[in-house]
Write a protein that holds these residues in place. Structure first.
Motif, PDB file in Angstrom:
ATOM      1  N   VAL A  63       0.851  -1.189   0.000  1.00 59.76           N
ATOM      2  CA  VAL A  63       0.000   0.000   0.000  1.00 59.76           C
ATOM      3  C   VAL A  63       0.889   1.242   0.000  1.00 59.76           C
ATOM      4  CG1 VAL A  63      -1.769   1.318   1.215  1.00 59.76           C
ATOM      5  CG2 VAL A  63      -1.848  -1.179   1.255  1.00 59.76           C
ATOM      6  N   TYR A  77      -6.268   3.366   4.287  1.00 62.05           N
ATOM      7  CA  TYR A  77      -5.265   2.351   4.645  1.00 62.05           C
ATOM      8  C   TYR A  77      -5.801   1.389   5.700  1.00 62.05           C
ATOM      9  CZ  TYR A  77      -1.270   0.249   6.948  1.00 62.05           C
ATOM     10  OH  TYR A  77      -0.414  -0.652   7.511  1.00 62.05           O
ATOM     11  N   VAL A  80      -8.150  -1.184   4.218  1.00 58.17           N
ATOM     12  CA  VAL A  80      -7.400  -2.180   3.445  1.00 58.17           C
ATOM     13  C   VAL A  80      -6.665  -3.131   4.388  1.00 58.17           C
ATOM     14  CG1 VAL A  80      -5.557  -2.536   1.757  1.00 58.17           C
ATOM     15  CG2 VAL A  80      -7.151  -0.624   1.475  1.00 58.17           C
ATOM     16  N   GLU A  81      -6.065  -2.586   5.423  1.00 54.81           N
ATOM     17  CA  GLU A  81      -5.332  -3.407   6.387  1.00 54.81           C
ATOM     18  C   GLU A  81      -6.258  -4.425   7.055  1.00 54.81           C
ATOM     19  OE1 GLU A  81      -2.007  -2.384   9.651  1.00 54.81           O
ATOM     20  OE2 GLU A  81      -4.015  -1.685  10.186  1.00 54.81           O
ATOM     21  N   ILE A  91       0.353  -6.324   5.422  1.00 57.55           N
ATOM     22  CA  ILE A  91       0.477  -5.087   4.648  1.00 57.55           C
ATOM     23  C   ILE A  91       1.906  -4.555   4.725  1.00 57.55           C
ATOM     24  CG2 ILE A  91      -0.202  -2.655   4.532  1.00 57.55           C
ATOM     25  CD1 ILE A  91      -2.395  -4.368   3.519  1.00 57.55           C
ATOM     26  N   MET A  93       3.600  -1.023   3.895  1.00 60.28           N
ATOM     27  CA  MET A  93       3.162   0.340   3.599  1.00 60.28           C
ATOM     28  C   MET A  93       4.356   1.252   3.336  1.00 60.28           C
ATOM     29  SD  MET A  93       2.457   3.670   4.631  1.00 60.28           S
ATOM     30  CE  MET A  93       2.454   3.823   6.409  1.00 60.28           C
ATOM     31  N   ALA A 119      -1.699  -1.412  -3.950  1.00 57.74           N
ATOM     32  CA  ALA A 119      -2.642  -0.287  -3.961  1.00 57.74           C
ATOM     33  C   ALA A 119      -1.854   1.008  -3.896  1.00 57.74           C
ATOM     34  CB  ALA A 119      -3.598  -0.381  -2.772  1.00 57.74           C
TER      35      ALA A 119
END
Length: 331
Positions: A63, A77, A80-81, A91, A93, A119
């Motif tokens: 991400v 975020y 999504v996490e 994830i 990031m 993403a």
């Protein structure tokens, strides 16, 4: 300590241990609890990198965000996490700070780590990335800046329509002198908002508009508002590129002894939680961040039944949210 030892001591198969560690729903609660007790006792840590190399499938989703300090990016975020963790994925990031060179470096790092999906919730773009990502065959979801390909999905917000709703609402309240407070004007999604305000002058000839920009921070909004007022222009309303800069604008106006909305109306964009709790509560434009996060998960997190087909553009039409920071134009 390895997977086989965990399975032996828990009295289950290695496949069952894997299902528990991947948060699969196809495991009895009693078995799950026994496996997790064994994992804790043995202090077992699965080697996700080795697993991806051996099995050919990564358990990570990458991400990228432009500014992790802005709650807008953080809200997406977190959704999504949560979705990734529920499916047994981790994830990775990275924060790009709106720098295209950092975006390129981070994307290449993600590809090198063999993420299962990527993403990019960003406002900046480097044209060469689209072809690189297309060739990588990794499922990708861009927020606003992508170009659809066979493995690339783009979520696009109709910023222009959102700004038009703000301008039309302010015009209905009698506002004719508008200020626009922005940041990073060269970036597509940001520039689109500013351009929509400027284009309103052609659509509504009675409007007069001035712009100023600074960083995408509370202080940046304050400084941009200060610069706008320093020109001698006296706006009856200030349209801000997002809620964070709008809260900074509110502080600058308050310190100058200007009342909001009595003397100057202020609007934001995004509808982050901060906009509801600041004083006065912000009139803003709602972007459904939870929906955006769920769309990203649908396209990137593999599901037992099927994966959503990529190569799509999903358009979101934002909605105006009227609160206390706007009112009729001052005399």
């Amino acid at each position: 300590m390895n997977l086989h030892e965990v399975a032996r001591q828990a009295g289950v198969s290695t496949a069952t241990v894997s299902r528990v560690l991947n948060n699969s729903s196809h495991v009895k609660n009693a078995t799950r609890a026994r496996v997790m007790r064994t994992v804790g006792k043995l202090k077992y840590h699965p080697n996700l990198h080795s697993r991806s190399l051996g099995g050919g499938k990564s358990r990570s989703i990458g991400v990228l965000v432009s500014n992790i300090e802005n709650p807008f990016f953080l809200d997406i975020y977190k959704v999504v996490e949560d979705g990734a963790h529920a499916a047994g994925y981790e994830i990775i990031m990275a924060n790009t700070d709106y720098r295209s060179e950092q975006l390129v470096a981070s994307v290449r790092l993600m590809i090198g780590r063999r993420v299962a999906g990527l993403a990019a919730i960003v406002s900046e773009m480097a044209p060469e990335l689209i072809e690189e990502l297309n060739e990588s065959r990794i499922p990708v979801v861009f927020y606003d800046v992508g170009t659809t390909r066979h493995n690339i999905t783009n979520i696009r917000v109709n910023y222009r329509r959102g700004i038009e709703k703000v301008v039309d609402y302010l015009h209905s309240l009698g506002h004719r002198r508008l200020g626009f407070v922005g940041h990073h004007a060269i970036l597509g999604p940001i520039n689109e908002r500013m351009k929509a305000v400027l284009d309103a002058v052609a659509r509504i000839p009675s409007l007069e508009v001035r712009t100023a920009a600074d960083a995408d921070t509370l202080e940046g909004g304050r400084q941009a508002t200060r610069a706008l007022l320093a020109t001698g222009f006296a706006p009856t309303a200030i349209v801000c590129v997002n809620d964070v800069t709008a809260v900074g604008a509110l502080r600058e106006l308050r310190e100058r002894g200007l009342r909001v909305p009595g003397d100057v109306s202020v609007t934001g964009f995004d509808n982050v939680k901060l906009s509801e709790f600041c004083y006065p509560a912000l009139t803003t434009v709602h972007i459904p961040r939870e929906r955006v996060g769920h769309i990203i998960c649908d396209y990137l997190v593999p599901k037992a039944e099927k994966m959503v087909v990529s190569d799509a553009e999903i358009v979101i039409d934002p909605e105006l949210v009227v609160r206390d920071s706007t009112g009729p134009a001052a005399g």
